[in-house]
Design an enzyme around this catalytic site. Structure first.
Site, short mmCIF file in Angstrom:
data_model
loop_
_atom_site.label_atom_id
_atom_site.label_comp_id
_atom_site.label_asym_id
_atom_site.label_seq_id
_atom_site.Cartn_x
_atom_site.Cartn_y
_atom_site.Cartn_z
CD GLU A 238 -50.27 -22.55 -13.49
OE1 GLU A 238 -49.25 -23.35 -13.63
OE2 GLU A 238 -50.24 -23.26 -11.70
CD GLU A 243 -46.83 -26.18 -18.57
OE1 GLU A 243 -46.02 -26.44 -17.05
OE2 GLU A 243 -48.15 -26.19 -17.63
#
Length: 539
Positions: A238, A243
């Protein structure tokens, strides 16, 4: 990704016409509603800054969809409990349950316009939906895969409507391009219906993995009425590009021992969903760069250097040791563009932890200074992340709240028992009492995030190639002939012809290296700085 229990949920009843039932990942396909993927344009750019529009689409993850008996309309999953008759075991459940098409706007609050995707936090129609997770598609049956070594990835984002506790996440995972359709015979839905999800947390809250249900060993969540954990998880590498909310942001690579999707068993999965967080084959923590956590508390936020009250452009560069797409990932760089100005990423202010980009050396130093376990190096570090980027990764765009830790790992003190002056504890200015999903859903239902203007291309090719919002036809845009750039607090206006022209190299563009034929002089006050024999950059 999502380092805590994913809180994307749908509140359901047993009525057929509601078409909003248990949030599960089914493998068969129903016939009640046709699946129509919303269009979302994006662009690929050439070294001279010329960009070509791709006519992409998005698909919502199968975990949100209504799943029912293939012979009728009885829910296979209601609340956080499986239907015991339809789902007595993993194989029977996969055989008995069918997945339906989605009403993206009315049910999930996901809308597109040109090159923009807007995600709403709470959507109230006949039922109530919380958050969403969508993937970029190449066509109606295949996810788009991005190979980012020696490339940069750029997008615009508006986080002004994301308070403490929410996470607008844009990231890449090593999912199968067809959603597992060809590898797993039990999967008849595939990428068309958003199957095959995986990430570095090896999530066990997925209802179906590898064409089988996850009912065996399923434990309903004690805090989320619509979620639980099963006996299996789904692991893969990932790369968290983004974020963020309006208070804090982080970018984080998470390598795995093997990049591609693989099913794991029980607590040996590791990650947020297991009792042994570090017992799996992936790095659940990653190596993050959060400006606030690195000591600069005035860089990112409302009215700050990167002003979250306004839309911004986010640029991420994946540099290799030899300046080629076949080299080894050596550095991940970040900068921003806002109000026509290029803004360098903030510098870490902690002693023995300098720099403003991610490298193996930075990550090792960070783990030491912050007192964190170095699972990043254990699972391959930059080289491990680069292996996933070389194979190609699927783009994920999402909005979620956090039932596991209230997003405090992103925007507050974590651990909450730590002192904010201790290196690595403070990640943002949000109070440790913030982020409760119940409070967010009640007080901020209209929260939202908008992702737009996605571009991919060689280093220095994407961030000055215009900000158009094209329609369905293929178009090209060329870079502006002038740009206003900012390095630290110094502002300069320069004329440029792009990185491979005969004029001045753009800020942050390539300016030298073996095989390079473009301009070697950088716009003032930037300096051409050698990264390796194959790559020099205006810094």
């Amino acid at each position: 990704m999502l380092p805590s229990t994913i809180s994307y949920r749908i509140y359901k009843n047993a009525l057929f016409f509601a078409a909003l039932f248990g949030a599960v990942q089914a493998q068969k396909v129903g016939t009640s509603k046709a699946e129509v993927h919303p269009s979302m344009a994006w662009q690929t750019c050439a070294a001279d800054g010329t960009c070509t529009t791709k006519n992409g689409k998005v698909v919502i993850d199968a975990n949100w969809r209504w799943v029912h008996d293939v012979k009728g309309y009885t829910n296979c999953y209601t609340g956080n409990t499986w239907n015991a008759e339809l789902c007595p075991d993993n194989e029977s459940c996969a055989e008995n349950c069918a997945l339906e098409g989605a009403d993206y706007a009315a049910t999930y609050g996901a809308t597109t316009s040109g090159n923009a995707l807007s995600l709403k936090f709470v959507t109230q129609s006949q039922q109530k939906n919380i958050g969403s997770r969508l993937y970029m598609m190449k066509d109606d049956n295949t996810y788009e895969t991005f190979k980012l070594l020696n490339q940069e990835f750029t997008f615009d984002v508006d986080v002004s409507n994301l308070p403490c506790g929410l996470n607008g996440a844009l990231y890449f995972v090593s999912m199968d391009a067809d959603g597992g359709l060809s590898r797993y015979t039990g999967n008849e839905a595939g990428a068309k219906y958003g199957t095959g999800y995986c990430d570095s947390q090896c999530p066990r809250d997925l209802k179906f993995i590898n064409g089988l249900a996850n009912v065996e060993g399923w434990t309903p969540s004690s805090s989320d009425a619509n979620a639980g954990n099963g006996g299996h998880g789904s692991c893969c590498a990932e790369m968290d590009i983004w974020e963020a909310n309006s208070i804090s942001t982080a970018y984080t690579p998470h390598p795995c021992d093997t990049p591609g999707q693989a099913m794991c068993n029980g607590d040996s999965c590791g990650g947020t969903y297991s009792s042994d967080r570090y017992g799996g084959t992936c790095d659940p923590d990653g190596c993050d760069f959060n400006s606030y956590r690195q000591g600069n508390k005035s860089f990112y936020g409302p009215g700050m250097t990167v002003d979250t009250k306004k839309k911004m452009t986010v640029v991420t560069q994946f540099l290799t040791n030899d300046g080629t797409a076949t080299g080894t990932l050596s550095e991940i760089k970040r900068f921003y563009v806002q109000d026509g100005k290029v803004i360098a990423n903030s510098e870490s202010t902690w002693p023995n932890l300098g720099g403003n980009s991610l490298t193996n050396d930075f990550c090792k130093a960070q783990k030491t200074v912050f007192g964190d376990m170095d699972t990043f190096s254990k699972h391959g570090g930059m080289e491990g992340m680069g292996a996933a980027l070389a194979e190609g990764m699927v783009l994920v765009m999402s909005l979620w709240d956090d039932h596991n830790s209230n997003m405090l790992w992103l925007d507050s003190n974590s651990p909450t028992t730590g002192t904010s002056t201790t290196p690595g504890v403070a990640r943002g200015s949000c109070d440790i009492s913030s982020g409760d999903p119940k409070d967010l859903e009640a007080n901020h239902p209209d929260a939202s995030v908008v992702y737009s203007n996605i571009k991919v291309g060689p280093i220095g090719s994407t961030f000055n190639s215009g900000g158009s919002n094209p329609g369905g036809s293929t178009t090209t845009t060329k870079p502006a002939t002038s740009t206003t750039t900012t390095k630290a607090t110094t502002t300069a206006t320069t004329n440029t012809t792009g990185p491979t022209g005969t004029g001045v190299a753009q800020p942050w563009a390539q300016c030298g290296g073996i095989g390079y034929s473009g301009p070697t002089q950088c716009a003032a006050p930037y300096t051409c700085t050698k990264q390796n024999d194959y790559y020099s950059q205006c810094l």
